[in-house]
Design an enzyme around this catalytic site. Structure first.
Site, PDB file in Angstrom:
ATOM      1  N   MET A 185      70.341   6.508  23.512  1.00 38.49           N
ATOM      2  CA  MET A 185      69.437   7.112  22.531  1.00 38.49           C
ATOM      3  C   MET A 185      68.028   6.552  22.679  1.00 38.49           C
ATOM      4  O   MET A 185      67.038   7.299  22.680  1.00 38.49           O
ATOM      5  CB  MET A 185      69.955   6.876  21.115  1.00 38.49           C
ATOM      6  CG  MET A 185      69.091   7.479  20.017  1.00 38.49           C
ATOM      7  SD  MET A 185      69.191   9.268  19.924  1.00 38.49           S
ATOM      8  CE  MET A 185      70.743   9.448  19.021  1.00 38.49           C
ATOM      9  N   SER A 186      67.910   5.242  22.809  1.00 42.89           N
ATOM     10  CA  SER A 186      66.594   4.612  22.949  1.00 42.89           C
ATOM     11  C   SER A 186      65.886   5.071  24.218  1.00 42.89           C
ATOM     12  O   SER A 186      64.675   5.310  24.222  1.00 42.89           O
ATOM     13  CB  SER A 186      66.741   3.090  22.950  1.00 42.89           C
ATOM     14  OG  SER A 186      67.226   2.628  21.715  1.00 42.89           O
ATOM     15  N   GLU A 194      71.820  20.292  22.052  1.00 44.60           N
ATOM     16  CA  GLU A 194      71.527  18.991  22.675  1.00 44.60           C
ATOM     17  C   GLU A 194      72.670  18.639  23.624  1.00 44.60           C
ATOM     18  O   GLU A 194      73.824  18.952  23.375  1.00 44.60           O
ATOM     19  CB  GLU A 194      71.317  17.920  21.603  1.00 44.60           C
ATOM     20  CG  GLU A 194      72.499  17.691  20.662  1.00 44.60           C
ATOM     21  CD  GLU A 194      73.414  16.585  21.136  1.00 44.60           C
ATOM     22  OE1 GLU A 194      73.083  15.941  22.146  1.00 44.60           O
ATOM     23  OE2 GLU A 194      74.457  16.392  20.502  1.00 44.60           O
ATOM     24  N   THR A 195      72.331  17.987  24.715  1.00 41.43           N
ATOM     25  CA  THR A 195      73.314  17.742  25.769  1.00 41.43           C
ATOM     26  C   THR A 195      73.933  16.351  25.719  1.00 41.43           C
ATOM     27  O   THR A 195      74.844  16.063  26.482  1.00 41.43           O
ATOM     28  CB  THR A 195      72.659  17.943  27.151  1.00 41.43           C
ATOM     29  OG1 THR A 195      71.506  17.088  27.259  1.00 41.43           O
ATOM     30  CG2 THR A 195      72.213  19.387  27.332  1.00 41.43           C
ATOM     31  N   GLY A 209      69.790   1.475  24.763  1.00 39.09           N
ATOM     32  CA  GLY A 209      70.941   2.331  25.026  1.00 39.09           C
ATOM     33  C   GLY A 209      70.497   3.746  25.337  1.00 39.09           C
ATOM     34  O   GLY A 209      69.302   4.023  25.508  1.00 39.09           O
ATOM     35  N   THR A 232      80.251   9.025  17.260  1.00 39.05           N
ATOM     36  CA  THR A 232      78.814   9.155  17.498  1.00 39.05           C
ATOM     37  C   THR A 232      78.090   9.016  16.165  1.00 39.05           C
ATOM     38  O   THR A 232      78.714   8.804  15.129  1.00 39.05           O
ATOM     39  CB  THR A 232      78.468  10.519  18.132  1.00 39.05           C
ATOM     40  OG1 THR A 232      78.566  11.542  17.124  1.00 39.05           O
ATOM     41  CG2 THR A 232      79.404  10.857  19.283  1.00 39.05           C
ATOM     42  N   CYS A 233      76.772   9.173  16.190  1.00 42.74           N
ATOM     43  CA  CYS A 233      76.017   9.036  14.945  1.00 42.74           C
ATOM     44  C   CYS A 233      76.329  10.162  13.968  1.00 42.74           C
ATOM     45  O   CYS A 233      76.131  10.007  12.760  1.00 42.74           O
ATOM     46  CB  CYS A 233      74.517   8.980  15.222  1.00 42.74           C
ATOM     47  SG  CYS A 233      73.863  10.439  16.061  1.00 42.74           S
TER      48      CYS A 233
END
Length: 447
Positions: free
Chosen positions: A205-206, A124-125, A203, A56-57
């Site tokens: 996140m966007s 955060e989920t 995606g 992930t980021c």
């Protein structure tokens, strides 16, 4: 006889120990590259039974189960060499940033990550969904099986319990919401009245960014490659008329027209390059939420770029506000870790209990058939006698079954199980692996 217990093993590189620049090098955003990487591990690390990768980021983590009597340090060194060669990094640099966990600490780490206690934005989920996708990929590509399935199955249950029993996710905070909150703060300080934003990518996140922007009354232009995906996404929105779409090929036409920009794609290269950026009289605020980063460092002084790591100070307030919920969540994770090992140990006796009952059933059936054949028992009584025998053996095995399950949680359970197997000649008994796996197959498709 010694029962082999699963040895869980984790290598983790996170936002806490590794810079964004280094996490970019480790990031894997392509299914083909991920499959190739997992196959490399399988080829060169024969003592790793199962493995999966969470990328992930904010983190790059390898989850694995090891064969019996395998030394964790040896696997760590082997994996660091594979990573160094695969990502063109030095082993020494990776060594400085890596966190290795085994057994209970590894399980506790997985449960904490899945429950969003180790996230940049606590509560955060999104991370739970990312873990489900990582597991789904590894499972379907046959890189993980029973061991990691059991672990992830329990991790998702733990995460659900944390969400339901604490207030840690009630505010719905995520990287995307923090970014939009900061953007709104900037607009208020700058006294910008025209609330418009450009979002590059479509995606997960966007999509979250777009939803948060709409909640703050922004109009949004989305640049992407898949118009059909955008149309499907519109169906999820309460105000679809405030969102429009253009192909990303038109980026040059819009990049210099917006004061606010968010970018989050899976591209390994820069989407926004300096060659396409022109100077403007207004100040611009860009949020690069991708890893690897999608926006090249701007050359103009009136462009302010925020990366994922730049948002960390803005997250601290969120963490402080959630300390009470966080403490309760860690209690749940600690208890879940203990319950997981109790469950795993009980699984070792479940096949034995099943085999004992089956042995009793077969023995009773054989003797009943002999009695019917020799006419000691009338044929018409056979069914009723079979039920009586079944109930009798269930009653006879009731206490041993409870005792076995109770002792399964003790260290000497392997001796007890081995002795019973020898007494009843059950050493060669085995339960179908596929059926066993289905019992613990993780519902990765659930919310």
């Amino acid at each position: 006889m010694e029962l082999e217990t699963t040895k869980y093993f984790i290598l983790a590189f996170t936002h806490k120990s590794m810079s964004l620049e280094m996490r970019e090098k480790l990031a894997i955003n392509s299914p083909a590259i991920l499959k190739e990487f997992l196959q490399t591990i399988k080829n060169y690390c024969p003592n790793i039974k199962e493995c999966m990768v969470l990328s992930t980021c904010n983190r790059f983590e390898i989850y694995a189960s090891l064969k019996h009597n395998t030394h964790a340090d040896e696997q760590k060194n082997a994996l660091l060499k594979i990573l160094a060669q695969n990502k063109k990094m030095s082993v020494s640099d990776l060594e400085k940033c890596v966190l290795m966990s085994t057994d209970e600490s590894a399980v506790h780490h997985v449960f904490s990550v899945c429950s969003s206690l180790d996230s940049l934005v606590v509560g955060e989920t999104q991370i739970t969904g990312q873990m489900k996708n990582a597991y789904k990929f590894a499972f379907e590509e046959k890189f993980c099986s029973k061991d990691l399935t059991r672990l992830l199955h329990f991790a998702f249950k733990c995460a659900a319990k944390v969400r339901n029993l604490t207030g840690i996710s009630k505010q719905g905070v995520s990287i995307s919401s923090v970014a939009v909150k900061e953007a709104l703060s900037i607009f208020e300080k700058e006294k910008i009245e025209d609330k418009k934003a450009l979002v590059i990518g479509l995606g997960e996140m966007s999509q979250l960014v777009i939803k948060h922007l709409l909640n703050k009354q922004f109009e949004v232009l989305v640049l992407g490659r898949n118009a059909a995906k955008f149309e499907d996404f519109l169906k999820e929105l309460e105000e679809p008329k405030k969102v429009s779409f253009q192909n990303i090929e038109n980026l040059n036409a819009y990049i210099n027209a917006y004061e606010l920009l968010f970018c989050a794609t899976s591209s390994p290269n820069f989407i926004v390059q300096n060659c396409m950026v022109k100077e403007t009289i207004f100040r611009r605020f860009w949020f690069d939420l991708a890893v690897p980063r999608n926006i090249e460092k701007p050359i103009f002084n009136n462009i302010f770029l925020y990366s994922v790591d730049d948002l960390e100070p803005m997250v601290r307030e969120n963490v402080e506000n959630r300390q009470e919920s966080r403490m309760k969540a860690y209690e749940i994770v600690g208890l879940a870790t203990m319950e997981f090992y109790q469950w795993i140990q009980s699984l070792e006796v479940e096949p034995l209990i099943k085999d004992l009952r089956e042995l009793a059933r077969i023995s009773a059936q054989k003797e009943l058939q002999k009695a019917v054949k020799k006419r000691y028992v009338p044929k018409e009584y056979e069914s009723n006698i079979e039920k009586i025998l079944h109930n009798a053996f269930n009653a006879f095995l009731h206490h041993p079954t409870i005792a076995l399950k109770k002792n399964a949680q003790k260290e000497e359970s392997d001796v007890l199980v081995g002795t019973i197997k020898n007494l009843f000649n059950l050493d060669k008994s085995s339960t179908n692996h596929a059926q066993n796996l289905n019992l613990y197959k993780c519902e990765y498709y659930e919310e």
